[in-house]
Design an enzyme around this catalytic site. Sequence first.
Site, PDB file in Angstrom:
ATOM      1  N   GLY A 113       0.830  -1.197   0.000  1.00  0.00           N
ATOM      2  CA  GLY A 113       0.000   0.000   0.000  1.00  0.00           C
ATOM      3  C   GLY A 113       0.862   1.242   0.000  1.00  0.00           C
ATOM      4  N   ALA A 114       0.507   2.194  -0.864  1.00  0.00           N
ATOM      5  CA  ALA A 114       1.348   3.369  -1.063  1.00  0.00           C
ATOM      6  C   ALA A 114       0.585   4.654  -0.794  1.00  0.00           C
ATOM      7  CB  ALA A 114       1.915   3.381  -2.490  1.00  0.00           C
ATOM      8  N   GLY A 115      -0.217   4.655   0.282  1.00  0.00           N
ATOM      9  CA  GLY A 115      -0.793   5.909   0.737  1.00  0.00           C
ATOM     10  C   GLY A 115       0.271   6.763   1.391  1.00  0.00           C
ATOM     11  N   GLY A 118       1.990   4.887   4.513  1.00  0.00           N
ATOM     12  CA  GLY A 118       2.735   3.721   4.050  1.00  0.00           C
ATOM     13  C   GLY A 118       3.972   4.104   3.265  1.00  0.00           C
ATOM     14  N   LYS A 261      -5.424   2.638  10.432  1.00  0.00           N
ATOM     15  CA  LYS A 261      -6.245   3.194  11.519  1.00  0.00           C
ATOM     16  C   LYS A 261      -7.708   3.217  11.091  1.00  0.00           C
ATOM     17  CE  LYS A 261      -2.718   6.124  13.644  1.00  0.00           C
ATOM     18  NZ  LYS A 261      -2.351   7.500  14.053  1.00  0.00           N
ATOM     19  N   LYS A 350     -10.917   7.820  16.748  1.00  0.00           N
ATOM     20  CA  LYS A 350     -10.699   9.270  16.658  1.00  0.00           C
ATOM     21  C   LYS A 350     -11.023   9.804  15.262  1.00  0.00           C
ATOM     22  CE  LYS A 350      -6.619   8.595  14.456  1.00  0.00           C
ATOM     23  NZ  LYS A 350      -6.197   9.117  13.138  1.00  0.00           N
ATOM     24  N   ARG A 412      -6.507  14.143   7.648  1.00  0.00           N
ATOM     25  CA  ARG A 412      -7.311  14.148   6.427  1.00  0.00           C
ATOM     26  C   ARG A 412      -8.805  14.050   6.730  1.00  0.00           C
ATOM     27  NH1 ARG A 412      -5.474   8.598   3.571  1.00  0.00           N
ATOM     28  NH2 ARG A 412      -3.529   9.202   4.563  1.00  0.00           N
ATOM     29  N   ASN A 413      -9.173  13.405   7.862  1.00  0.00           N
ATOM     30  CA  ASN A 413     -10.585  13.292   8.198  1.00  0.00           C
ATOM     31  C   ASN A 413     -11.174  14.641   8.584  1.00  0.00           C
ATOM     32  OD1 ASN A 413     -11.401  10.205   8.290  1.00  0.00           O
ATOM     33  ND2 ASN A 413      -9.326  10.343   9.090  1.00  0.00           N
ATOM     34  N   GLN A 440     -10.952   7.243   6.139  1.00  0.00           N
ATOM     35  CA  GLN A 440     -11.348   6.058   6.895  1.00  0.00           C
ATOM     36  C   GLN A 440     -12.385   6.353   7.969  1.00  0.00           C
ATOM     37  OE1 GLN A 440      -8.224   2.735   6.915  1.00  0.00           O
ATOM     38  NE2 GLN A 440      -7.083   4.489   7.654  1.00  0.00           N
TER      39      GLN A 440
END
Length: 526
Positions: A113-115, A118, A261, A350, A412-413, A440
């Site tokens: 995974g390359a987010g 990561g 997460k 969270k 980001r959320n 997420q």
Amino acid sequence: MLNVLNSLQNTYSLISPPPLFFPSFSCRIHTYTPILAIEDLTRYKFTQNPIQINQIHRGKKKMVGAEFEGSTNNAYANGLLQTNNGCLEQKVDELRNLLGKTDDDPLRIVSVGAGAWGSVFAAMLQDGYGHLRDKVQIRIWRRPGRSVDRSTAQHLFDVINSREDVLRRLIRRCAYLKYVEARLGDRTLYADEILKDGFCLNMIDTPLSPLKVVTNLQEAVWDADIVINGLPSTETNEVFEEISKYWKERITVPVIISLSKGIEAELEPEPHIITPTQMISRSTGISMENILYLGGPNIASEIYNKEYANARICGSEKWRKPLAKFLRQPHFIVWDNGDLVTHEVMGGLKNVYAIGAGMVASLTKESATSKSVYFAHCTSEMIFITHLLAKNPEKLAGPLLADTYVTLLKGRNAWYGQKLANGELTLDMGDSIKGKGMIQGISAVKAFYELLSQSHLSILHPEEKKPVAPVELCPILKTLHKILISREVPTQAILQALRDETMNDPRDRIEMAQTHAFYMPSLLGQ
């Protein structure tokens, strides 16, 4: 390509910033040097003499140096400067011995995974240990075929030309020309292609060190000793089910570190949470002893820029202590803890409330008072929920609040909540957002709501004195579900929830959680 090169001299003025330049065989390079033939460019080598490149950047002339072939540079571009090679080799050797590696068999680490997180994690390992090539090999897997759109390619070109170290590196690697072509619209770049040069599609403004990128999943993982899970929770199960096919003939068992997460919920046979580490164990058959979780109050770009940070790696003592030592860097302190599941669950919790924090910030024009009111209510709900999920939740107060705080500030959320409230994003755009990756918190809202709305998990309402589902004592969670999942109300409803006169004092919810035995281990599948 030849047509592009021949036309660049006439088109450089269209590109801002800066104009395009190409080197000649002279010691000095000027912006208006005639373009060389393609065969000359392929033969070009940097000399040991200083090179000056005149660039015009946003209307201002800027002198930029270039790096030369044969020069020495101990620091990785934008990465961690390591000077104590003996200490690093010792840490590698200790981990290699624990894994049973022979002298001629390198330690193989792969990030799946390359987010943003990561990619940064893999780049930090590359910066720290990449020079020990005989002892450790680091690579990253991402899916092939993801194209970079024109606007992102243009922005990437600007980032490259604003960073002297990155510009030098690409010229030295003969990789600069493709970004010129993409800027002109004559070439399509791909996410795996630019990641090799150190550009994560979800974090273009923070160049990383170059990475070994593999797009074939089997090739990436089949012989890996340590696998880093950088996937969102919504993709973890699917990808590791495929990985399990390639591990059927393995003799040794890999160690897996999950960075994810996020959480999912299952309602049958009993309602319970499914964490990414549990998904991995279920998909691959690997014992939980070999699966760990690493999390903390971290923003990926800031960590790579060497802002001081800390994290916890949680899991079995056999692996968490040596891995904490291996992963620890001067600016990134890693502690170890044995409580894997609850740390992992709180890392997903969270994200739920971060989305609401972003909405409140946008709707109130960054009102400090409104944001503090929201913080008081959301933390009281989180404390209440932790008492349902953890036997000794007080031990989680510090890590949970720290992770919540940084996510509300810059995660980001929270960003997603802001953009949703001001109309720049819509729910129809989904939970995977260009330039940010997977949000997420959306799936986490759904999971926690479904889990806590089960009537047979009822608790006594403090005022109404009757049994209710736990979610009835979490009005913010209920409101976020109505906004994001069932879409019954607009984002403004989050403010109405805060202003509801029936809303209890946050202290009452905390006191109730602390004075009642709410712990339900079945919610964690235990």
